[in-house]
Design an enzyme around this catalytic site. Sequence first.
Site, PDB file in Angstrom:
ATOM      1  CB  ALA A 266      -3.247   4.518   1.029  1.00  0.00           C
TER       2      ALA A 266
ATOM      3  CB  SER B 184      -0.569   0.122   1.159  1.00  0.00           C
ATOM      4  OG  SER B 184      -0.201   0.942   2.200  1.00  0.00           O
ATOM      5  CG  ASP B 185       1.420   6.174  -1.316  1.00  0.00           C
ATOM      6  OD1 ASP B 185       2.186   5.929  -0.199  1.00  0.00           O
ATOM      7  OD2 ASP B 185       1.451   6.585  -2.080  1.00  0.00           O
ATOM      8  CB  ALA B 186       2.923   6.591   3.544  1.00  0.00           C
TER       9      ALA B 186
END
Length: 728
Positions: free
Chosen positions: A299, A295-297
């Site tokens: 997210a 995942s993105d940070a």
Amino acid sequence: MERKAGNMKDVKIEQRIDALLSRMTLEEKAGQLHQAGGSLVGAFDMTIGDIFTMVEDGRMTREEAHKLLSESKRDWQEEDLRAGRIGSYIGITSAEEMNRLQHIAVEESRLGIPVFNGFDVIHGFRTITPIPLAESCAWEPALWERTARMSAEEASSAGIHMTFSPMVDVSKDPRWGRIAESAGEEALLNGLYGEAKVKGYQTEDLTRHDALAACVKHFAAYGAAEGGRDYNRVDMSPQRLEEEYLPSYERAVKAGAWAVMPAFNDISGVPCSVNRKLLTDILRRRWGFEGMTISDANAIAECINHGIAADRQDAARQALNAGMDMDMTSGCFLENLKTLVENGAVSVETLDEAVRHVLRLKFALGLFDDPYRSSAAQERAAMLTPAHRALAREAAQKSMVLLKNEGVLPLEKHMCVGLAGKLAFDGDEMSGTWAGFVKPGDCVSLSDAMHGASIAFVPVTEDMLPECDVFLCAVGEHKEESGEAASRARLELNETDLALLRRLRESGRPVIAVVFAGRPLCLGPVVEAADAILMAWHPGVEAGNAILDLLYGRVNPSAKLTAGFPVTTGQCPTLYYDHIMTGRPAGKFKFTSKYLDSPVEPLFPFGFGLSYTSFHYSDISAVQTEDGIHAEISVDNAGDWAGDEIVQCYFRDPVARRVRPVRKLAAFSKITLQPGESRRLSFEIPFQMLGYYDQDMHFCVDDGQIEIFIGGNVWDTEKADVILTRGE
Ligand code: BGC
């Protein structure tokens, strides 16, 4: 049959993964899917975010923040590591620290599963090269691959195993600050850029100590954020998503990337972090991806803010079920996966599949057999070597675009230069966005370089214009003004820079503007005030040296824009070159698709860039072949300088089942020609490339007329027609 992503499965390794999975508890499985970040520890109570805020509002200088961040200790949550609750780290930048933690994972946790460490190595690690948008202007995949190899050598020796790069988000809107991290507005270029980076980072053998796993991001269409505002919604037709946005990710994934990062944004209402269609149907089933998603940070937790998840547990459930394997830092997976499996909201098979993807990468990196891949000695040896500086300089020379030259360039060494603009004296600004490991003093400023080359110059002060032959004026953006969370509603140059340029202009002496920026800016007033403009972007550690190489003619400029430059911000987001034709194309008549107060076209078009020589195009031809279209053109160097030319081949389908772009880049070729030399070039355009999706989402290639355009930029081309007769 369609090509699938590289085969990442190895029978023996899959058996070892099976054996491990059969011994793992639910907590340990959830632990493998958790990526932890180190929190700051020390005599203060601040997060990294707090420090950034203090820099922004002026309570702390950048130097103080840098010192604090580089000297303060981090808490890497060792108890969690020992207990099998951490599968990966983000942000370790020292081999010693990495090896210390790896010892805990391998020797002190129950199953001895190694951790991997990811970091944003975006355009160099210590040897910072031009920002991606700049480097894309070289139109040179071999260069993109070489700089990625250099980044990997440096970063791997500092204990890093994965880079969160390449970003291949097609970026058609310069208001979006992250256009700096992309290869611009063109899907083909972003795809080729991504492919080259993946190859350069990973090599053929990921177990090599100097290889990094690549993470293709941000899947998908993050660059289409509405209004150019970061993290904002994306809403588009499925046809547009397929034709303009997905191809760059597909190419980078099929180049063998080991990881993919879903984007922060939603697409038509479904956040990418929980978007099953993207993460499972397209990525895994259609493209055959066998690596891991991360995942993105934070997210996953942010799905609550999106209004699609009720709480952290619900967010974890949706993300895992959609096809997300690892949770970057939110903690939602770690806290909730055990309960979710026990409740039956997530199947154990789904959980195992995600763990399998993570373990597969760890095996591919060789971490089970060789967990301590880097050593402190390597770390010291690899950074910022003369060879690395030389490559950074070459990349910068090939990235800077000459936008205007009214006979003042190249300069001669005996001329006395009046040097103006704060950015000319500030090396640290040259690194641009995402240069987390660069050290103060690493970057050569314009004034440093002039000292180094013994060029006579006098600084321009606020109250006095010195005697000199020519003014060199640095203007543009600071490094914090582009990149993540740096969207702008105004792309005009700031008032201080404009006033400075006008003051120099009034002196009557020649003015050369060097523009530093992480995005296309509205440079109309600069065109008026300067005799020459060099778009230098944020060029990296060799900034000043490379600028002088070009300004003094040691190197002939060759870069060409990969995103158009607006006349005014109001043209965004319809600025891009591959727009479609409306029923009332802009014209003299009032009732056409245009603005009352601005042209529709950009100030500088896609593909544009000047050289000290001039290239002449003639004798275009195009014919149908068995596989597509074969086109040819002759190019000759009509000037006095040897030079590189980036020859661009576009097409248009003038009568189709859906409205098609006015131009679409099909291929390009970068060539070197001596003065007077001429070359015949050919381009192959496969039928597949001419295709598109009809109203019912069927992919089709039309028979009939196709227009081919070849030239030195999108506006300046020769034209030929082909009539396709495939009978389908
Ligand atoms: C960015 C990613 C980056 C991640 C880790 C996020 O805020 O969107 O591009 O890889 O942080 O630093």
